[in-house]
Each structure stands twice: as structure tokens, then as C-alpha cells.
Design a protein around this motif. Sequence first.
Motif, PDB file in Angstrom:
ATOM      1  N   ALA A   1       7.487  -3.709  -6.276  1.00  0.00           N
ATOM      2  CA  ALA A   1       7.722  -4.946  -7.034  1.00  0.00           C
ATOM      3  C   ALA A   1       9.177  -5.342  -6.862  1.00  0.00           C
ATOM      4  CB  ALA A   1       7.450  -4.704  -8.516  1.00  0.00           C
TER       5      ALA A   1
ATOM      6  N   TYR B   1       8.418   2.659 -13.845  1.00  0.00           N
ATOM      7  CA  TYR B   1       8.846   4.039 -14.087  1.00  0.00           C
ATOM      8  C   TYR B   1       8.913   4.330 -15.589  1.00  0.00           C
ATOM      9  CZ  TYR B   1      13.921   3.449 -15.176  1.00  0.00           C
ATOM     10  OH  TYR B   1      15.121   3.163 -15.750  1.00  0.00           O
TER      11      TYR B   1
ATOM     12  N   GLY C   1       8.759   4.957   1.842  1.00  0.00           N
ATOM     13  CA  GLY C   1       8.751   3.708   2.615  1.00  0.00           C
ATOM     14  C   GLY C   1       9.793   3.730   3.724  1.00  0.00           C
TER      15      GLY C   1
ATOM     16  N   GLY D   1      11.571  -2.727  -7.699  1.00  0.00           N
ATOM     17  CA  GLY D   1      11.068  -1.442  -7.197  1.00  0.00           C
ATOM     18  C   GLY D   1      10.411  -0.607  -8.276  1.00  0.00           C
ATOM     19  N   GLY D   2      10.703   0.688  -8.258  1.00  0.00           N
ATOM     20  CA  GLY D   2      10.091   1.627  -9.201  1.00  0.00           C
ATOM     21  C   GLY D   2      10.461   1.353 -10.643  1.00  0.00           C
TER      22      GLY D   2
ATOM     23  N   LYS E   1       7.513  -8.286   3.743  1.00  0.00           N
ATOM     24  CA  LYS E   1       7.576  -6.908   4.233  1.00  0.00           C
ATOM     25  C   LYS E   1       8.333  -6.851   5.566  1.00  0.00           C
ATOM     26  CE  LYS E   1       4.656  -2.999   5.336  1.00  0.00           C
ATOM     27  NZ  LYS E   1       3.330  -2.438   5.368  1.00  0.00           N
TER      28      LYS E   1
ATOM     29  N   ILE F   1       3.475   8.823  -6.122  1.00  0.00           N
ATOM     30  CA  ILE F   1       3.334   7.582  -6.888  1.00  0.00           C
ATOM     31  C   ILE F   1       4.644   6.805  -6.778  1.00  0.00           C
ATOM     32  CG2 ILE F   1       1.562   8.389  -8.490  1.00  0.00           C
ATOM     33  CD1 ILE F   1       3.722   8.857 -10.560  1.00  0.00           C
TER      34      ILE F   1
ATOM     35  N   ILE G   1      16.405  -3.666   2.700  1.00  0.00           N
ATOM     36  CA  ILE G   1      14.944  -3.505   2.664  1.00  0.00           C
ATOM     37  C   ILE G   1      14.581  -2.773   1.373  1.00  0.00           C
ATOM     38  CG2 ILE G   1      12.899  -2.733   3.917  1.00  0.00           C
ATOM     39  CD1 ILE G   1      14.671  -2.474   6.427  1.00  0.00           C
ATOM     40  N   GLY G   2      13.928  -3.481   0.461  1.00  0.00           N
ATOM     41  CA  GLY G   2      13.516  -2.896  -0.821  1.00  0.00           C
ATOM     42  C   GLY G   2      14.468  -3.276  -1.942  1.00  0.00           C
TER      43      GLY G   2
ATOM     44  N   GLY H   1       6.567   2.547  -7.163  1.00  0.00           N
ATOM     45  CA  GLY H   1       6.450   1.161  -7.605  1.00  0.00           C
ATOM     46  C   GLY H   1       6.674   0.210  -6.440  1.00  0.00           C
TER      47      GLY H   1
ATOM     48  N   MET I   1      14.799  -7.999   1.069  1.00  0.00           N
ATOM     49  CA  MET I   1      13.383  -8.179   1.407  1.00  0.00           C
ATOM     50  C   MET I   1      12.544  -7.232   0.567  1.00  0.00           C
ATOM     51  SD  MET I   1      13.538 -10.459   3.604  1.00  0.00           S
ATOM     52  CE  MET I   1      14.818 -11.267   4.567  1.00  0.00           C
ATOM     53  N   GLU I   2      11.623  -7.772  -0.189  1.00  0.00           N
ATOM     54  CA  GLU I   2      10.811  -6.944  -1.092  1.00  0.00           C
ATOM     55  C   GLU I   2       9.341  -7.270  -0.892  1.00  0.00           C
ATOM     56  OE1 GLU I   2      11.008  -4.317  -3.400  1.00  0.00           O
ATOM     57  OE2 GLU I   2       8.868  -4.709  -3.193  1.00  0.00           O
ATOM     58  N   MET I   3       8.549  -6.246  -0.543  1.00  0.00           N
ATOM     59  CA  MET I   3       7.142  -6.550  -0.256  1.00  0.00           C
ATOM     60  C   MET I   3       6.304  -6.755  -1.520  1.00  0.00           C
ATOM     61  SD  MET I   3       5.549  -3.124   1.318  1.00  0.00           S
ATOM     62  CE  MET I   3       5.424  -1.583   0.469  1.00  0.00           C
TER      63      MET I   3
ATOM     64  N   MET J   1       5.367   2.182 -18.860  1.00  0.00           N
ATOM     65  CA  MET J   1       4.896   2.391 -17.482  1.00  0.00           C
ATOM     66  C   MET J   1       3.848   1.375 -17.037  1.00  0.00           C
ATOM     67  SD  MET J   1       4.912   6.492 -17.572  1.00  0.00           S
ATOM     68  CE  MET J   1       4.199   6.870 -15.997  1.00  0.00           C
TER      69      MET J   1
ATOM     70  N   ALA K   1      13.896   1.443   1.049  1.00  0.00           N
ATOM     71  CA  ALA K   1      12.481   1.141   0.768  1.00  0.00           C
ATOM     72  C   ALA K   1      11.800   2.334   0.116  1.00  0.00           C
ATOM     73  CB  ALA K   1      11.783   0.760   2.063  1.00  0.00           C
TER      74      ALA K   1
ATOM     75  N   LEU L   1      16.256   8.643 -18.109  1.00  0.00           N
ATOM     76  CA  LEU L   1      17.322   8.818 -17.121  1.00  0.00           C
ATOM     77  C   LEU L   1      18.173  10.017 -17.511  1.00  0.00           C
ATOM     78  CD1 LEU L   1      17.839   5.045 -16.717  1.00  0.00           C
ATOM     79  CD2 LEU L   1      17.233   6.594 -14.876  1.00  0.00           C
TER      80      LEU L   1
HETATM   81  C1  FAD Z   1       5.129   6.046 -12.643  1.00  0.00           C
HETATM   82  C2  FAD Z   1       6.529   6.480 -12.317  1.00  0.00           C
HETATM   83  C3  FAD Z   1       7.350   6.994 -13.315  1.00  0.00           C
HETATM   84  C4  FAD Z   1       8.669   7.378 -13.018  1.00  0.00           C
HETATM   85  N1  FAD Z   1       9.480   7.794 -14.030  1.00  0.00           N
HETATM   86  C5  FAD Z   1      10.782   8.077 -13.782  1.00  0.00           C
HETATM   87  C6  FAD Z   1      11.671   8.389 -14.847  1.00  0.00           C
HETATM   88  O1  FAD Z   1      11.294   8.388 -16.009  1.00  0.00           O
HETATM   89  N2  FAD Z   1      12.952   8.666 -14.535  1.00  0.00           N
HETATM   90  C7  FAD Z   1      13.410   8.643 -13.241  1.00  0.00           C
HETATM   91  O2  FAD Z   1      14.596   8.903 -13.019  1.00  0.00           O
HETATM   92  N3  FAD Z   1      12.591   8.343 -12.212  1.00  0.00           N
HETATM   93  C8  FAD Z   1      11.304   8.043 -12.443  1.00  0.00           C
HETATM   94  N4  FAD Z   1      10.476   7.685 -11.415  1.00  0.00           N
HETATM   95  C9  FAD Z   1      11.009   7.710 -10.048  1.00  0.00           C
HETATM   96  C10 FAD Z   1      11.839   6.472  -9.735  1.00  0.00           C
HETATM   97  O3  FAD Z   1      11.100   5.306 -10.037  1.00  0.00           O
HETATM   98  C11 FAD Z   1      12.215   6.500  -8.240  1.00  0.00           C
HETATM   99  O4  FAD Z   1      12.928   7.684  -7.977  1.00  0.00           O
HETATM  100  C12 FAD Z   1      13.051   5.298  -7.852  1.00  0.00           C
HETATM  101  O5  FAD Z   1      12.363   4.104  -8.101  1.00  0.00           O
HETATM  102  C13 FAD Z   1      13.428   5.387  -6.375  1.00  0.00           C
HETATM  103  O6  FAD Z   1      14.324   4.337  -6.079  1.00  0.00           O
HETATM  104  P1  FAD Z   1      14.404   3.756  -4.599  1.00  0.00           P
HETATM  105  O7  FAD Z   1      15.445   2.692  -4.585  1.00  0.00           O
HETATM  106  O8  FAD Z   1      14.546   4.883  -3.645  1.00  0.00           O
HETATM  107  O9  FAD Z   1      12.981   3.116  -4.292  1.00  0.00           O
HETATM  108  P2  FAD Z   1      12.057   2.186  -5.164  1.00  0.00           P
HETATM  109  O10 FAD Z   1      12.592   1.964  -6.519  1.00  0.00           O
HETATM  110  O11 FAD Z   1      10.676   2.737  -5.024  1.00  0.00           O
HETATM  111  O12 FAD Z   1      12.142   0.788  -4.392  1.00  0.00           O
HETATM  112  C14 FAD Z   1      11.715   0.644  -3.063  1.00  0.00           C
HETATM  113  C15 FAD Z   1      11.170  -0.758  -2.884  1.00  0.00           C
HETATM  114  O13 FAD Z   1      11.031  -0.995  -1.481  1.00  0.00           O
HETATM  115  C16 FAD Z   1       9.903  -1.813  -1.261  1.00  0.00           C
HETATM  116  N5  FAD Z   1       9.474  -1.629   0.130  1.00  0.00           N
HETATM  117  C17 FAD Z   1       8.968  -0.511   0.701  1.00  0.00           C
HETATM  118  N6  FAD Z   1       8.747  -0.719   2.016  1.00  0.00           N
HETATM  119  C18 FAD Z   1       9.125  -2.008   2.267  1.00  0.00           C
HETATM  120  C19 FAD Z   1       9.141  -2.814   3.444  1.00  0.00           C
HETATM  121  N7  FAD Z   1       8.726  -2.350   4.641  1.00  0.00           N
HETATM  122  N8  FAD Z   1       9.580  -4.092   3.341  1.00  0.00           N
HETATM  123  C20 FAD Z   1       9.997  -4.600   2.145  1.00  0.00           C
HETATM  124  N9  FAD Z   1      10.007  -3.864   0.997  1.00  0.00           N
HETATM  125  C21 FAD Z   1       9.582  -2.597   1.073  1.00  0.00           C
HETATM  126  C22 FAD Z   1       8.888  -1.297  -2.281  1.00  0.00           C
HETATM  127  O14 FAD Z   1       7.924  -2.297  -2.554  1.00  0.00           O
HETATM  128  C23 FAD Z   1       9.783  -0.974  -3.483  1.00  0.00           C
HETATM  129  O15 FAD Z   1       9.819  -2.058  -4.400  1.00  0.00           O
HETATM  130  C24 FAD Z   1       9.158   7.289 -11.678  1.00  0.00           C
HETATM  131  C25 FAD Z   1       8.330   6.768 -10.678  1.00  0.00           C
HETATM  132  C26 FAD Z   1       7.026   6.357 -10.991  1.00  0.00           C
HETATM  133  C27 FAD Z   1       6.173   5.777  -9.899  1.00  0.00           C
END
Ligand code: FAD
Length: 323
Positions: free
Chosen positions: A84, A92, A279, A87-88, A231, A80, A13-14, A82, A36-38, A200, A275, A96
Motif C-alpha cells: 500500500a 502492521y 520484494g 507499505g507495511g 509496479k 506476511i 521503489i516502495g 503490506g 513508485m508504489e504498487m 492491523m 520494496a 515499535l
Molecule cells: C501484519 C504485520 C504486522 C507487523 N507488525 C509489526 C510491528 O508491530 N512492529 C514492527 O516493527 N514491525 C511489524 N511488522 C513488520 C514491518 O511492517 C516491516 O518490517 C516493514 O514494513 C518493512 O519496511 P520496508 O520499508 O522494508 O518494506 P514495506 O514497508 O513492506 O514496504 C515495501 C513496499 O514496496 C512495495 N513494492 C514491492 N515491490 C514493488 C515493486 N516492484 N514496485 C513498486 N512497489 C513495490 C510494496 O507494495 C510495499 O508497499 C509487521 C508486518 C506485518 C505484515
Amino acid sequence: MTTNNYDYDYLIIGSGFGGSVSACRLTEKGYSVAVMEMGRRWEAKDFAKNNWNTRRWIWRPGMKLFGYFNMRFFRHVTIICGNAVGGGSITYANTLLVPPEHIWDEGTWADAADWKNEMPQHYAKAERMLGVTDNKIFGPADHMLKKMGEAVGVGHTFKPTRVATFFPPEGEEGGKTYPDPYFNGEGPDRGTCTACGGCMTGCKHNAKNTLDKNYLYFAEKNGAKVYEETKVVDVKPLNGKADGSDGYEVTTECSSSWFNKQRRTWRVRNVIFSASSLGTQEMLFRLKQSGSLPNISDDLGNRVRTNAESILGVRFFGKDVDM
Ligand SMILES: Cc1cc2nc3c(=O)[nH]c(=O)nc-3n(C[C@H](O)[C@H](O)[C@H](O)COP(=O)(O)OP(=O)(O)OC[C@H]3O[C@@H](n4cnc5c(N)ncnc54)[C@H](O)[C@@H]3O)c2cc1C
């Protein structure tokens, strides 16, 4: 390795950092994987010119906004994130940083493992996969930051940020396309950074090493199927076996449609919740309360941290320089 009666070995999921890495490594091991990506899938040519184009920037399907950037407001914190394929990583800031060693002695994780010995190899691998390098293009804002640091006596702390960006070779302009420079030609073509500052708002030059260009790219190449605008709304253990030993039934809906929800169920051996922090927790709370996953610990939601980041705004009065 796909097995009878199951649609997939793993349903993820995500498609952000957690989901893409899982998908890549699981497909390498031969498992069948669905992601699965919403959010939507974005390519360099699809990003809007700037974020005034809210329809293509903000993700809020209920308001017919189908972008990739989301803001969620709570009483004490605004999140905040992402939404898509990738994901983020799509929105982002692309910096790193490897945390300093003392981080491993702090927090609730301190005694859980020998982090100081375990983590460096994983950071090194992730840096390789994401093409992390020193920022090679210093713009007016960098020079100004350095000058400000010197003015207050901390100039020595100024250093280039570590970023996941494909820079042009020395002496060349950005904006050119090259065959994959990272994975012995197995990866996608890449474009070079033009220092436009649009990381960004979505990289229009194919220079940002977003997940769809590395981990997720290889997951798909190895056979993972990414279902965008899909989703996950329910996860239930099969045959009432709460420990999941018979697998799970997962229900999905179309995330971008108000009426034609295209509800569908999937039978899978394993489910990975990636997610994002928000999420995943939101979903786990709902599944615990609805009775779909009643055994989730009552500890869910405790000890949650933000990333302790401060975002500072600085006003610059110079008229002739575009920061
Ligand atoms: C504007 C911005 C700038 C950032 N800059 C930095 C940076 O410079 N350096 C850094 O290290 N981090 C940065 N971050 C943080 C980083 O993007 C996150 O820590 C990271 O993306 C988290 O990874 P993740 O896999 O946990 O979730 P995400 O990357 O958020 O991915 C989760 C995905 O799950 C999907 N999802 C959620 N619920 C569901 C559902 N029910 N069904 C299907 N899909 C679902 C969402 O659509 C999303 O695409 C930034 C974040 C933002 C928003």
C-alpha cells in the motif's frame, strides 16, 4: 536540483519504511524524487469493517483482490507483508521496540560499525517522527496477560507496549479530531485512539501514525511524487554503463490492471530499492538473471533472516469478555 534529461534525481521503489524515510530526507535536501508504489492509497474512511472483506483486505491483483495485506507461501517460511502507499505501516501491529544492546554484538553486522554509539540517536529520531509512546489504554486482554504473568511468577516483566498511536488526553474519550500534535502544526490533523483493536485491519480513526501521516506526508509536501498502483518491472543502467554513472532507465507497469498495463519508462539519476526484504530480493534476482543488472553479487539471498518473531494463539474461555 532536477537535471536536464532526467525525469527525477531519485526513483524510490516502495513507499514503506525504507522508501518513505528516503523520500522525506532526499526532498529535504532539495532532490527531485519519485516514489513508485504498487499498492493503493488508503484513507481512514476506506478501510473495510473487518478482514472478512477479502477484496479490500488481501493484496493479490491476479485474483482481483486489491487490499493491502499480503501472504506469500514458501517451502520453509510464510511471509506476511503490506502492499500500500505507506507499505507495511498500513497493516502492521504498530508496536515499535528498540532492541536491547546485546543485539549489536551479535549477527553478521557486529563488527560493521560502532552500533552502540551510533544507533540510539536514530532510534530517538524515528520515535519522534512516528510519535511512539507507551500504550495508554489497557483492555481486557492486557489485564489478562498481566494476570497470567503473575500466575507463572513473571508479573514484573509486564509493561505497556511502545506504540505509534495518538491517544486521547487523559480523561477524554477517543475518536476526536485534533490539529497536528506532532510537528508544530505542520503535519496533518489526527484522530484519537478508541482502542477498537483494529490497527492491523487499517485504522479507521486516523489514530495510527502510519507513514502517510509523517515521513511520506512531508516528502509529498516537499514535492515528492508518489505513483500508486505502479509496479517497477525493470531497471537498466543508461548507456550500458554498468556502474550506473549515467543513471538508470526504469520501467513501470500498472499493478492493478490485467490488460491495460500502461508501461512507461523513466530516466533517473539514482534508484533506491526499498520494496521490502522480499520484494527487493525478488526484483534483484530477476534483474540479475535477465541481464538488466548483471553485476549484482552472487551473495544475494545469503544470510537472510526472518524477524525471529513468534505469533502465539491463546484460547480464552470466558464468555462475557470480548478480548
Ligand atoms: C501484519 C504485520 C504486522 C507487523 N507488525 C509489526 C510491528 O508491530 N512492529 C514492527 O516493527 N514491525 C511489524 N511488522 C513488520 C514491518 O511492517 C516491516 O518490517 C516493514 O514494513 C518493512 O519496511 P520496508 O520499508 O522494508 O518494506 P514495506 O514497508 O513492506 O514496504 C515495501 C513496499 O514496496 C512495495 N513494492 C514491492 N515491490 C514493488 C515493486 N516492484 N514496485 C513498486 N512497489 C513495490 C510494496 O507494495 C510495499 O508497499 C509487521 C508486518 C506485518 C505484515
